[in-house]
Design an enzyme around this catalytic site. Structure first.
Site, PDB file in Angstrom:
ATOM      1  N   CYS A  32       0.834  -1.208   0.000  1.00 49.68           N
ATOM      2  CA  CYS A  32       0.000   0.000   0.000  1.00 49.68           C
ATOM      3  C   CYS A  32       0.868   1.258   0.000  1.00 49.68           C
ATOM      4  CB  CYS A  32      -0.920  -0.045   1.219  1.00 49.68           C
ATOM      5  SG  CYS A  32      -1.731   1.506   1.612  1.00 49.68           S
ATOM      6  N   CYS A  74       0.100   3.767   2.762  1.00 49.41           N
ATOM      7  CA  CYS A  74       0.575   3.229   4.052  1.00 49.41           C
ATOM      8  C   CYS A  74       2.044   3.550   4.270  1.00 49.41           C
ATOM      9  CB  CYS A  74       0.375   1.715   4.109  1.00 49.41           C
ATOM     10  SG  CYS A  74      -1.345   1.180   4.031  1.00 49.41           S
TER      11      CYS A  74
END
Length: 144
Positions: free
Chosen positions: A63, A66
């Site tokens: 991600c 993230c």
């Protein structure tokens, strides 16, 4: 390294005391370690039963948002002595993902006294993140 991390997570209070004694710099600053959640039992013991408020960061290695949010949360939370950060890898913790109905990452849930008190999904405005951290750490008496 991971063995040392696991040891320190098993007894965070003793680890912080040892860390304070081992440091020759000012003992007024306490740096908390991030809780890397490996399973449901660890989540219950270190997050739900924690006497401090906990910001739970559901993330994934693949991600891209993230990769921005997780280090920022660590930077903001680790210096605080009354707030912990728990990181949950969604790939390794399907039960927790299902329990907390995480549909997208990053997902951040604020837990205090075993209850969810706030949450957000995705990469949000920096002011929203600092506001959440301030409320959870007691810097701002409004809200949580």
């Amino acid at each position: 390294m991971s063995n040392t991390l696991c040891q320190s997570l098993r007894s965070p209070i003793r680890s912080l005391a040892k860390l304070r004694q081992a440091k020759t710099i000012s003992t007024s600053i306490v740096h908390n370690e991030t809780i890397l959640v490996k399973n449901n039992e660890e989540f219950i013991n270190k997050v739900m039963n924690n006497n401090k408020a906990v910001i739970v960061n559901f993330h994934a290695e693949w991600c891209e948002p993230c990769k921005i949010l997780t280090p920022k949360l660590k930077e903001l939370i680790e210096p605080l002595n009354n707030l912990d950060l728990a990181v949950v890898d969604v790939e390794d913790n399907a039960d927790l993902v299902h329990t907390f109905e995480v549909k997208a990452v990053p997902a951040v849930i604020a837990i205090k006294n075993g209850l969810i008190v706030d949450k957000f999904i995705g990469l949000v405005d920096a002011d929203m993140i600092t506001s959440l951290i301030d409320r959870m750490s007691g810097k701002n008496n409004a809200g949580a």
